[in-house]
Write a protein that holds these residues in place. Structure first.
Motif, short mmCIF file in Angstrom:
data_model
loop_
_atom_site.label_atom_id
_atom_site.label_comp_id
_atom_site.label_asym_id
_atom_site.label_seq_id
_atom_site.Cartn_x
_atom_site.Cartn_y
_atom_site.Cartn_z
N GLY A 11 0.80 -1.21 0.00
CA GLY A 11 0.00 0.00 0.00
C GLY A 11 0.83 1.26 0.00
O GLY A 11 0.31 2.37 -0.17
N ASP A 34 0.27 -6.89 2.79
CA ASP A 34 0.04 -5.65 3.52
C ASP A 34 -0.72 -6.02 4.80
O ASP A 34 -1.25 -7.12 4.91
CB ASP A 34 -0.78 -4.67 2.68
CG ASP A 34 -0.58 -3.23 3.14
OD1 ASP A 34 0.20 -2.51 2.48
OD2 ASP A 34 -1.18 -2.84 4.16
N TYR A 36 -3.41 -4.57 5.62
CA TYR A 36 -4.81 -4.32 5.30
C TYR A 36 -5.32 -5.33 4.28
O TYR A 36 -4.55 -5.89 3.51
CB TYR A 36 -4.99 -2.89 4.77
CG TYR A 36 -4.53 -1.85 5.75
CD1 TYR A 36 -5.26 -1.60 6.91
CD2 TYR A 36 -3.36 -1.15 5.55
CE1 TYR A 36 -4.83 -0.66 7.84
CE2 TYR A 36 -2.91 -0.20 6.47
CZ TYR A 36 -3.65 0.02 7.62
OH TYR A 36 -3.22 0.95 8.53
N GLU A 37 -6.62 -5.52 4.25
CA GLU A 37 -7.25 -6.42 3.29
C GLU A 37 -7.08 -5.88 1.87
O GLU A 37 -6.93 -4.68 1.67
CB GLU A 37 -8.75 -6.58 3.61
CG GLU A 37 -9.02 -7.21 4.95
CD GLU A 37 -8.65 -8.69 5.01
OE1 GLU A 37 -8.64 -9.36 3.95
OE2 GLU A 37 -8.39 -9.17 6.12
N ASN A 38 -7.15 -6.77 0.89
CA ASN A 38 -6.91 -6.37 -0.50
C ASN A 38 -7.86 -5.28 -0.99
O ASN A 38 -7.47 -4.44 -1.78
CB ASN A 38 -6.95 -7.58 -1.44
CG ASN A 38 -8.29 -8.27 -1.48
OD1 ASN A 38 -9.08 -8.20 -0.54
ND2 ASN A 38 -8.55 -8.96 -2.57
N TYR A 39 -9.11 -5.27 -0.53
CA TYR A 39 -10.04 -4.24 -0.99
C TYR A 39 -9.68 -2.85 -0.45
O TYR A 39 -10.21 -1.85 -0.91
CB TYR A 39 -11.49 -4.60 -0.63
CG TYR A 39 -11.78 -4.66 0.86
CD1 TYR A 39 -12.13 -3.51 1.56
CD2 TYR A 39 -11.71 -5.87 1.54
CE1 TYR A 39 -12.39 -3.57 2.92
CE2 TYR A 39 -11.97 -5.94 2.89
CZ TYR A 39 -12.31 -4.79 3.58
OH TYR A 39 -12.56 -4.84 4.92
N MET A 40 -8.74 -2.80 0.50
CA MET A 40 -8.29 -1.52 1.05
C MET A 40 -6.96 -1.07 0.43
O MET A 40 -6.49 0.03 0.72
CB MET A 40 -8.12 -1.64 2.57
CG MET A 40 -9.43 -1.98 3.28
SD MET A 40 -9.20 -2.32 5.02
CE MET A 40 -8.98 -0.66 5.64
N VAL A 41 -6.37 -1.91 -0.41
CA VAL A 41 -5.06 -1.64 -0.99
C VAL A 41 -5.19 -1.68 -2.52
O VAL A 41 -5.27 -2.75 -3.12
CB VAL A 41 -4.01 -2.67 -0.51
CG1 VAL A 41 -2.64 -2.36 -1.10
CG2 VAL A 41 -3.95 -2.73 1.02
N ALA A 42 -5.22 -0.50 -3.13
CA ALA A 42 -5.44 -0.42 -4.58
C ALA A 42 -4.39 -1.22 -5.36
O ALA A 42 -4.71 -1.86 -6.36
CB ALA A 42 -5.43 1.03 -5.03
N SER A 44 -3.09 -3.94 -4.74
CA SER A 44 -3.21 -5.40 -4.64
C SER A 44 -3.55 -6.02 -5.99
O SER A 44 -3.29 -7.21 -6.21
CB SER A 44 -4.24 -5.79 -3.58
OG SER A 44 -5.54 -5.41 -3.96
N VAL A 52 -2.64 -10.95 3.58
CA VAL A 52 -2.60 -10.05 4.73
C VAL A 52 -1.52 -10.57 5.68
O VAL A 52 -1.49 -11.75 6.02
CB VAL A 52 -3.96 -10.00 5.45
CG1 VAL A 52 -3.87 -9.14 6.71
CG2 VAL A 52 -5.04 -9.46 4.51
#
Length: 113
Positions: A11, A34, A36-42, A44, A52
């Motif tokens: 991220g 990361d 954070y979950e993949n939906y929070m990391v562009a 990804s 995670v």
């Protein structure tokens, strides 16, 4: 089979750049990680697989054990960390990663200090 690369903290700007540049070569299988979950990391979406990871700074010993196990299980050959504390901690444990065939893509510990 392509060499497996692990890029952590994807991220961040530095890790995103590493992933994008590696992807351009089409020579590597890239695993991104990361806290954070993949939906929070562009970024990804710029890696072949995303996981995670625990925080690299909350518990240094626990993180090293986790990273060693992950690298063994996923046949990681190259590891690109970018978080300062993670880099220092990994440099202190370089020989443990070399033992399992992982090249840490960071300067040696003396230079980091």
């Amino acid at each position: 089979m392509k060499p497996v690369v692990l890029v952590t903290a994807i991220g961040t700007a530095a890790s995103t750049t590493i992933s994008v540049e590696l992807r351009k070569t089409n020579d590597y299988y890239i695993i991104g990680a990361d806290i954070y979950e993949n939906y929070m990391v562009a970024s990804s979406k710029d890696v072949d697989e995303f996981f995670v990871f625990p925080s690299a700074i909350d518990d240094f010993d626990l993180y090293i054990e986790f990273a060693l196990g992950f690298c063994s299980e996923h046949h990681v050959q190259y590891y690109f960390p970018t978080i300062d504390e993670e880099v220092v901690n990994l440099s202190n444990n370089r020989s443990r990663f070399e033992t399992i065939g992982v090249k840490l893509c960071i300067p040696n510990h003396k230079l980091i200090e």
